[in-house]
Motif scaffolding. Structure first.
Motif, PDB file in Angstrom:
ATOM      1  N   GLU A 184       0.938   4.131  -2.803  1.00  0.00           N
ATOM      2  CA  GLU A 184       0.658   5.529  -2.466  1.00  0.00           C
ATOM      3  C   GLU A 184       1.819   6.422  -2.892  1.00  0.00           C
ATOM      4  O   GLU A 184       1.604   7.545  -3.376  1.00  0.00           O
TER       5      GLU A 184
ATOM      6  N   ARG B 226      -7.868   0.386  -2.513  1.00  0.00           N
ATOM      7  CA  ARG B 226      -8.780   0.974  -3.509  1.00  0.00           C
ATOM      8  C   ARG B 226      -9.068   2.432  -3.173  1.00  0.00           C
ATOM      9  O   ARG B 226      -9.225   3.261  -4.075  1.00  0.00           O
ATOM     10  N   ASP B 227      -9.154   2.732  -1.881  1.00  0.00           N
ATOM     11  CA  ASP B 227      -9.381   4.123  -1.465  1.00  0.00           C
ATOM     12  C   ASP B 227      -8.242   5.019  -1.949  1.00  0.00           C
ATOM     13  O   ASP B 227      -8.472   6.160  -2.382  1.00  0.00           O
ATOM     14  N   ALA B 228      -7.011   4.503  -1.876  1.00  0.00           N
ATOM     15  CA  ALA B 228      -5.854   5.281  -2.333  1.00  0.00           C
ATOM     16  C   ALA B 228      -5.941   5.540  -3.832  1.00  0.00           C
ATOM     17  O   ALA B 228      -5.665   6.648  -4.312  1.00  0.00           O
TER      18      ALA B 228
ATOM     19  N   LYS C 283      -8.709   8.114  -4.528  1.00  0.00           N
ATOM     20  CA  LYS C 283      -8.262   9.461  -4.188  1.00  0.00           C
ATOM     21  C   LYS C 283      -7.364  10.014  -5.299  1.00  0.00           C
ATOM     22  O   LYS C 283      -7.509  11.172  -5.715  1.00  0.00           O
TER      23      LYS C 283
ATOM     24  N   VAL D  14       0.838  -1.200   0.000  1.00  0.00           N
ATOM     25  CA  VAL D  14       0.000   0.000   0.000  1.00  0.00           C
ATOM     26  C   VAL D  14       0.871   1.247   0.000  1.00  0.00           C
ATOM     27  O   VAL D  14       0.630   2.196  -0.758  1.00  0.00           O
TER      28      VAL D  14
ATOM     29  N   PRO E  38      -9.763  -2.892   0.579  1.00  0.00           N
ATOM     30  CA  PRO E  38     -10.513  -1.622   0.520  1.00  0.00           C
ATOM     31  C   PRO E  38      -9.651  -0.379   0.678  1.00  0.00           C
ATOM     32  O   PRO E  38      -9.838   0.597  -0.049  1.00  0.00           O
ATOM     33  N   HIS E  39      -8.704  -0.376   1.631  1.00  0.00           N
ATOM     34  CA  HIS E  39      -7.914   0.837   1.845  1.00  0.00           C
ATOM     35  C   HIS E  39      -6.995   1.110   0.663  1.00  0.00           C
ATOM     36  O   HIS E  39      -6.629   2.250   0.409  1.00  0.00           O
TER      37      HIS E  39
END
Length: 215
Positions: free
Chosen positions: A73, A131-133, A136, A69, A128-129
């Protein structure tokens, strides 16, 4: 008061050391993922490569997924920064040259480390986190492109909002496939020119943005 002042002075070097440690760990993780693949990469190997104890690594990253992750990012942040710098340096260029600059910038970023990129975006799981990145990053990209395309005449870009959604999907998909291809049918320079032409043609299309996409 003097004691409080000493504590405040200590925080900055501690923070700098922590940031340096995170950088070392991420660079080591990138190397291990690149050389050993997703399955072969372990936190022990990454810690050894970074020159830190496994306990120190876990202070910052609880597992391998957290490292993936963080690398994703970082990739998104570096991409946005590079694209922003490209836009800043091409402010007086023609619309086509500005688009060409963005395309070449995107291609250069992805070709810098194609094996790591393949692992991050084709093999790595997508919790999920994560995909959130991605979401965004995509929202930030749409904002930047909408502003850019609104500055073009309507005969060049008929619908800035629509193109701000379609162009990233189109460019990212084609660049990913090109970078990961074993047998490339054209040079990077020729591919960048070809993709620039495709993007320019997409912007000139007159199909409207659907109500669902606009929401």
């Amino acid at each position: 008061m003097a004691e409080q002042g000493r504590k405040k002075r200590v925080r900055k070097p501690l923070q700098q050391r922590a940031e340096a440690t995170v950088t070392f760990i991420l660079e080591a993780a990138a190397h291990i993922f690149r050389t050993h693949g997703l399955r072969g990469a372990t936190t022990n190997r990454i810690a050894e490569r970074a020159g830190v104890s496994i306990g120190s690594l876990y202070q910052y990253f609880p597992n391998k997924e957290a490292l993936l992750v963080a690398l994703m990012e970082r990739h998104i942040a570096e991409t946005m920064r590079a694209l922003g710098e490209t836009l800043a340096t091409t402010g007086n260029a023609t619309p086509r040259d500005r688009v060409a600059g963005l395309v070449r910038c995107l291609l250069d970023i992805h070709m810098e480390d194609p094996e790591l990129h393949r692992i991050l975006f084709e093999e790595a799981p997508r919790p999920p986190h994560m995909r959130d990145a991605f979401d965004k990053g995509e929202r930030e990209m749409r904002v930047v492109l909408t502003e850019l395309f609104e500055g073009f005449s309507r005969d060049i870009c008929t619908n800035p909002e629509r193109s701000a959604q379609i162009v990233p999907m189109l460019a990212e998909s084609m660049v990913h496939r090109y970078v990961s291809a074993k047998d490339r049918v054209m040079t990077p320079e020729a591919f960048a020119d070809h993709l620039t032409e495709i993007v320019m043609r997409e912007m000139a299309l007159s199909s409207p943005l659907s109500a669902d996409c606009a929401r």
